[in-house]
Design a protein around this motif. Structure first.
Motif, PDB file in Angstrom:
ATOM      1  N   ASP A   1       0.834  -1.201   0.000  1.00 25.45           N
ATOM      2  CA  ASP A   1       0.000   0.000   0.000  1.00 25.45           C
ATOM      3  C   ASP A   1       0.879   1.265   0.000  1.00 25.45           C
TER       4      ASP A   1
ATOM      5  N   ARG B   1       1.326   3.557   2.229  1.00 24.79           N
ATOM      6  CA  ARG B   1       2.090   3.745   3.464  1.00 24.79           C
ATOM      7  C   ARG B   1       3.412   2.979   3.387  1.00 24.79           C
ATOM      8  N   GLU B   2       3.353   1.737   2.913  1.00 28.71           N
ATOM      9  CA  GLU B   2       4.576   0.943   2.798  1.00 28.71           C
ATOM     10  C   GLU B   2       5.514   1.503   1.731  1.00 28.71           C
TER      11      GLU B   2
ATOM     12  N   HIS C   1       7.529   4.297   3.211  1.00 27.86           N
ATOM     13  CA  HIS C   1       8.679   3.820   3.994  1.00 27.86           C
ATOM     14  C   HIS C   1       9.812   3.386   3.072  1.00 27.86           C
TER      15      HIS C   1
ATOM     16  N   VAL D   1       9.753   0.074  11.496  1.00 25.31           N
ATOM     17  CA  VAL D   1       8.391   0.552  11.755  1.00 25.31           C
ATOM     18  C   VAL D   1       7.714  -0.417  12.719  1.00 25.31           C
TER      19      VAL D   1
ATOM     20  N   GLY E   1       2.550   1.144  12.933  1.00 24.32           N
ATOM     21  CA  GLY E   1       2.877   1.937  11.747  1.00 24.32           C
ATOM     22  C   GLY E   1       3.747   3.150  12.015  1.00 24.32           C
ATOM     23  N   THR E   2       4.286   3.250  13.229  1.00 22.69           N
ATOM     24  CA  THR E   2       5.131   4.388  13.598  1.00 22.69           C
ATOM     25  C   THR E   2       6.592   4.073  13.317  1.00 22.69           C
TER      26      THR E   2
ATOM     27  N   THR F   1       8.301  -4.176  11.376  1.00 21.55           N
ATOM     28  CA  THR F   1       8.733  -4.440  10.002  1.00 21.55           C
ATOM     29  C   THR F   1       9.967  -3.609   9.724  1.00 21.55           C
TER      30      THR F   1
ATOM     31  N   TYR G   1      11.896  -2.073   6.678  1.00 18.58           N
ATOM     32  CA  TYR G   1      11.877  -1.719   5.259  1.00 18.58           C
ATOM     33  C   TYR G   1      13.307  -1.371   4.886  1.00 18.58           C
TER      34      TYR G   1
END
Length: 158
Positions: free
Chosen positions: A2, A4-5, A8, A32, A36-37, A76, A78
């Motif tokens: 998405d 948001r990803e 990042h 992250v 999602g922060t 996660t 990234y």
């Protein structure tokens, strides 16, 4: 994947560009949390002579010192390039969650070969070979050209 990803991952590419401008190899990573922060980010810092100063390794150390085991599992990482074996092991040993990378180790190997550049001193095994329990996603085709261009700039310098 998405938006948001992708945001990042674009930041990872920006960090890789910062690393290249600072005289390092072009790699950047963002950690992250499960909400999602962004909790931490780093770029490659090997130009000083310590070839272990990869951003993925630094984020694993940071996570071990600053996050609970559950927070690490929910996080996660990234990154602009797939983790090397050293970083894959660090990621797994500290219990971090998913990895999402832009360009794979196989792609980087292919580029370096095509450009007549030397291969890394450690065999470029995939994360799945080193840490089979870690969920891994990549490559992200939309951003691969940007990462390839950074590595080409590095190759042209040498």
């Amino acid at each position: 994947m998405d938006e948001r990803e992708l945001t990042h991952l674009r930041r990872c590419v920006d960090l890789a560009a910062e690393a290249l401008e600072a005289g390092d190899e072009p790699f950047g990573s963002v950690l992250v949390d499960g909400a999602g922060t962004v909790r931490a980010e780093d770029r490659n810092r090997i130009a000083g002579g310590d070839s272990t100063r990869h951003p993925e390794f630094e984020l694993a150390r940071w996570a071990a010192e600053n996050l609970t085991p559950q927070e690490r599992r929910d996080a996660t990482v990234y990154t602009s390039g797939e983790h090397c074996p050293m970083c894959s092991a660090a990621h797994a040993w500290v219990g971090l969650g998913r990895i999402v990378y832009v360009a794979s180790s196989a792609q980087l190997t292919e580029w370096l070969t095509a450009w007549g550049r030397p291969q890394p001193p450690v065999r470029p095994l995939s994360v799945r070979e080193i840490a089979p329990s870690v969920k891994v996603e990549g490559p992200v085709d939309a951003l691969v050209p940007a990462v390839k261009a950074l590595h080409r700039r590095l190759a042209d310098r040498s």
